[in-house]
Design a protein around this motif. Structure first.
Motif, PDB file in Angstrom:
ATOM      1  N   THR A  50      47.313 144.524-115.415  1.00 30.53           N
ATOM      2  CA  THR A  50      47.714 145.508-116.425  1.00 30.53           C
ATOM      3  C   THR A  50      49.143 145.995-116.217  1.00 30.53           C
ATOM      4  O   THR A  50      49.577 146.936-116.875  1.00 30.53           O
ATOM      5  N   GLY A  51      49.879 145.360-115.311  1.00 32.28           N
ATOM      6  CA  GLY A  51      51.291 145.668-115.150  1.00 32.28           C
ATOM      7  C   GLY A  51      51.641 146.652-114.058  1.00 32.28           C
ATOM      8  O   GLY A  51      52.754 147.158-114.013  1.00 32.28           O
ATOM      9  N   PHE A  52      50.704 146.945-113.167  1.00 35.74           N
ATOM     10  CA  PHE A  52      50.981 147.876-112.069  1.00 35.74           C
ATOM     11  C   PHE A  52      50.814 147.178-110.729  1.00 35.74           C
ATOM     12  O   PHE A  52      50.008 146.260-110.587  1.00 35.74           O
ATOM     13  N   LYS A  53      51.580 147.632-109.758  1.00 38.16           N
ATOM     14  CA  LYS A  53      51.503 147.082-108.407  1.00 38.16           C
ATOM     15  C   LYS A  53      51.025 148.188-107.463  1.00 38.16           C
ATOM     16  O   LYS A  53      51.817 149.010-107.018  1.00 38.16           O
ATOM     17  N   PRO A  54      49.723 148.235-107.157  1.00 40.71           N
ATOM     18  CA  PRO A  54      49.237 149.244-106.212  1.00 40.71           C
ATOM     19  C   PRO A  54      49.702 148.913-104.802  1.00 40.71           C
ATOM     20  O   PRO A  54      49.583 147.779-104.364  1.00 40.71           O
ATOM     21  N   GLU A  55      50.293 149.899-104.146  1.00 46.15           N
ATOM     22  CA  GLU A  55      50.844 149.646-102.819  1.00 46.15           C
ATOM     23  C   GLU A  55      50.148 150.439-101.720  1.00 46.15           C
ATOM     24  O   GLU A  55      50.055 149.971-100.590  1.00 46.15           O
ATOM     25  N   VAL A  56      49.681 151.645-102.051  1.00 46.46           N
ATOM     26  CA  VAL A  56      49.055 152.514-101.052  1.00 46.46           C
ATOM     27  C   VAL A  56      47.920 153.270-101.724  1.00 46.46           C
ATOM     28  O   VAL A  56      48.035 153.685-102.875  1.00 46.46           O
ATOM     29  N   LYS A  57      46.829 153.450-100.992  1.00 45.14           N
ATOM     30  CA  LYS A  57      45.739 154.302-101.482  1.00 45.14           C
ATOM     31  C   LYS A  57      45.510 155.384-100.433  1.00 45.14           C
ATOM     32  O   LYS A  57      45.417 155.094 -99.235  1.00 45.14           O
ATOM     33  N   LEU A  58      45.442 156.625-100.905  1.00 49.17           N
ATOM     34  CA  LEU A  58      45.253 157.763-100.009  1.00 49.17           C
ATOM     35  C   LEU A  58      44.045 158.575-100.430  1.00 49.17           C
ATOM     36  O   LEU A  58      43.700 158.635-101.611  1.00 49.17           O
ATOM     37  N   GLU A  59      43.448 159.222 -99.459  1.00 50.33           N
ATOM     38  CA  GLU A  59      42.357 160.158 -99.725  1.00 50.33           C
ATOM     39  C   GLU A  59      42.896 161.559 -99.459  1.00 50.33           C
ATOM     40  O   GLU A  59      43.501 161.804 -98.413  1.00 50.33           O
ATOM     41  N   ILE A  60      42.704 162.451-100.435  1.00 51.91           N
ATOM     42  CA  ILE A  60      43.154 163.839-100.316  1.00 51.91           C
ATOM     43  C   ILE A  60      42.029 164.771-100.731  1.00 51.91           C
ATOM     44  O   ILE A  60      41.023 164.327-101.282  1.00 51.91           O
ATOM     45  N   HIS A  61      42.204 166.061-100.486  1.00 50.20           N
ATOM     46  CA  HIS A  61      41.230 167.046-100.960  1.00 50.20           C
ATOM     47  C   HIS A  61      41.432 167.244-102.462  1.00 50.20           C
ATOM     48  O   HIS A  61      42.566 167.425-102.924  1.00 50.20           O
ATOM     49  N   SER A  62      40.356 167.226-103.223  1.00 44.77           N
ATOM     50  CA  SER A  62      40.425 167.328-104.688  1.00 44.77           C
ATOM     51  C   SER A  62      41.157 168.569-105.162  1.00 44.77           C
ATOM     52  O   SER A  62      41.937 168.512-106.116  1.00 44.77           O
TER      53      SER A  62
END
Length: 104
Positions: A50-62
């Motif tokens: 879809t045209g995006f390059k995911p590089e990092v995934k993080l978990e944070i407090h909502s």
């Protein structure tokens, strides 16, 4: 373990001469704790399609996320291309990346 930090970046809003709310040139930066998790293979290829390059995934407090569109992590600035609330409702996954076509 939540031993890393990310800076969430949001455009500051202000009132213009007509009394309308507009984005200003100034950014609001909020540093919060996070945990880096892996970007899944399926998610990576779906985003690329879809045209995006995911590089990092993080978990944070909502409760710490308030609709920011950009984030700075490890010295690099990324677009927030996806958010996902965990089943417990207390944590949020944010996927950071860029538009592979350079349009953001």
């Amino acid at each position: 373990m939540w031993n890393e930090s990310v800076i969430l970046i949001k455009k500051q809003e202000e009132l213009d001469a007509a009394g309308d709310i507009v984005e200003s040139a100034a950014d609001i930066e909020t540093e919060i704790l996070c945990k880096e998790i892996s970007v899944g293979q399926k998610e990576f290829y779906q985003a690329m399609a879809t045209g995006f390059k995911p590089e990092v995934k993080l978990e944070i407090h909502s409760f710490e996320y308030t609709g920011e569109k950009k984030a700075r992590y490890n010295g690099a600035t990324f677009d927030i291309i996806r958010t996902f609330t965990q089943k417990n409702g207390e944590t949020l996954e944010i996927t950071l990346g860029s538009d592979i076509n350079g349009i953001t």
